[in-house]
Design an enzyme around this catalytic site. Sequence first.
Site, PDB file in Angstrom:
ATOM      1  CG  ASP A 107      17.342  72.993  58.331  1.00 26.53           C
ATOM      2  OD1 ASP A 107      18.341  73.571  58.783  1.00 26.53           O
ATOM      3  OD2 ASP A 107      16.852  71.962  58.851  1.00 26.53           O
TER       4      ASP A 107
ATOM      5  CB  SER B 227      21.283  73.032  62.461  1.00 30.88           C
ATOM      6  OG  SER B 227      21.182  74.159  63.292  1.00 30.88           O
TER       7      SER B 227
ATOM      8  CD  GLU C 188      17.648  72.563  62.563  1.00 33.57           C
ATOM      9  OE1 GLU C 188      18.122  73.105  61.542  1.00 33.57           O
ATOM     10  OE2 GLU C 188      18.315  72.372  63.595  1.00 33.57           O
TER      11      GLU C 188
END
Length: 646
Positions: A310, A561, A306
């Site tokens: 990002d 995401s 994650e």
Amino acid sequence: MCSPLVSFVSFAFFSLSLVLVGSAGPTISPYVVHEKRTAIPPDWSFVRRHHASSTLPLRFALKQRNIEQIGDFLLDVSHPDSPNYGNHWSPSDTAYKFSPSSDTIDTVREWLLSMGIGPHRIQLGPSRGWIKVDASVEEAEHLMHTEYNLYKHVSGTEHVACEAYYLPEHVSHHVDFVLPSVHFDARIGRRDGNKSRIKVGQPGSGFDGPKTSGSLQTNDIQLDQCDTVIIPQCLRALYGLYYDPVATEENSYGIAEYTPQSFVQSDLQMFARNFSTDLIGKTPMLVSIDGGYYQTQYTGFNYSGEPNLDLQYGMSLVTGKQAVSLYQVGDIIEGGSFDNFLDAIDGSYCTFEGGDDPSIDASYPDPAAGGYKGNEACGTVKPANVISTSYGYNEADLTPFYAARQCAEYAKLGLLGITVLYCTGDNGVAGFLGVCLNPNGTQSVSGTLFNPTFPATCPYITSVGATMMKPNASVDDPQPEQACEEVIYSSGGFSNYFAIPDYQVDAISGWMDKAGKEYAVEYAGLWNSTGRSRAFPDISANGANYAIAVDGEFLLVYGTSASTPVVGAILTMVNDARLVHGKKPIGFINPAIYSSMFTGAFKDITEGNNPGCGTSGFNATEGWDPVTGLGTPQFPLLSALWLALP
């Protein structure tokens, strides 16, 4: 402030008055049900009544003054037709405007005194937003006519809660909610070896991060391969993001991560060498909140997938010239929550000792070996102009009061001129982890009722869904994208808690008059089809087939995401263009993007759907839809339109 909607979910707010006969102590007004839970969350079970002599750190969240007008205040500085557009408030003005009134504080205090709580035990927080009383279970049960029970999670975590609690009617009007009470949280993290702690971001027990289809066999990716592999150049071509930032000292972009999720610098540099040479030698600016750091104790995709995703894309798309702040929340033992993050960026949100609910939010200092020994962050972090977060809950994980309180805080950030972005989730009309609602309010994978996510349903943030390149499509095609239907499905639908905001009425009415009527029949009783609830997502961006570096290899990953930090980077560049011309950041964008002025600034997505809960979900269609929202951003149009505003 938006009122909670009456719904079929497990948490319901009842306004009926219920007089309790024979209660001890003075009763100035009848007791009413303040909050009630009809079921406990999945994987929790009742153990026993809590010990009467145990201590509960009761926290009364006081009703904020003027809070019912917060949506109007925000619209006044955010709608392009308003003469006050861009006249954002100062932190001190915001704190003062919403601080609880003296009447609210006095009412709650006098009630506690009348119930035998000594004045030295009643403590008002410095923000005047909370009153704290350390009470025995017996006292708490007497105060609120309830019973506190001990519950246990399958992981071994124990939690104290009640099924309902009551307050005198005249007191109820001055209290948002009481903690601990009916609130649970399903995120479980590590704590002291075999024990566990509730928190955001723990793989394997609640964290629902990006998905991967495995290794990428080559790193020699060309622009004509964007239908199978997404790299930064693909996103620039899709959204016209060819811009060299100038106002890099004034501008700011922040990405929030929650320990044990942790970014890896060597992976960022591997990604930079192959796909984004502007990032060679660069690193995000670490902003440590409550002991947050680059942990290396736990590694692999479940822990770094994650944050690597990002930051690799968020930093690439601002060319490496614009610094990116990494808000790393929590130590490795306690972790952190959204409220811990909000405490850090807004001191007025903090409770008496920082933190909000010891059973949900991490508490610091952490006495455990290796824990963070500093005080909990409280107004110590300056928020960036744009904040992107790729984590979330299901609405049903939280009570309406708790969600509304947090949602109001996002409105305050909007008043300050801050853009807050949240991903919608990856399970179509189902919630995180693919669970749906049952008629009795519980959540399960076998449920049939649509399960909206939060904070995506908060009307004061911008929620971001996911698209994908159509098979064999080119970035130069007029309509190269559809709703994401590969590995993940973009979450979207309608809130069960929040009423429709004014800025969204026309768009939702248009959809309800066409597709909505058909779905109301086809999925009768499965979703909030009133047309009067907050709808999501607001916008979308590509969320499929991203090449990211993790543990020294390239993987293909998918998720809303991914799309969220991309939108964050695009809006950060819009802010740069405005700042160069002496204008203020764009702040809360929803009133603008839903207005007629911005018609055509997003590329409409009309193909694909978001199945879940045993259905095909909703379809992407012309105009706004509950799969892709208004569509995907077109940077040249957005920057030109926002430059035309004051």
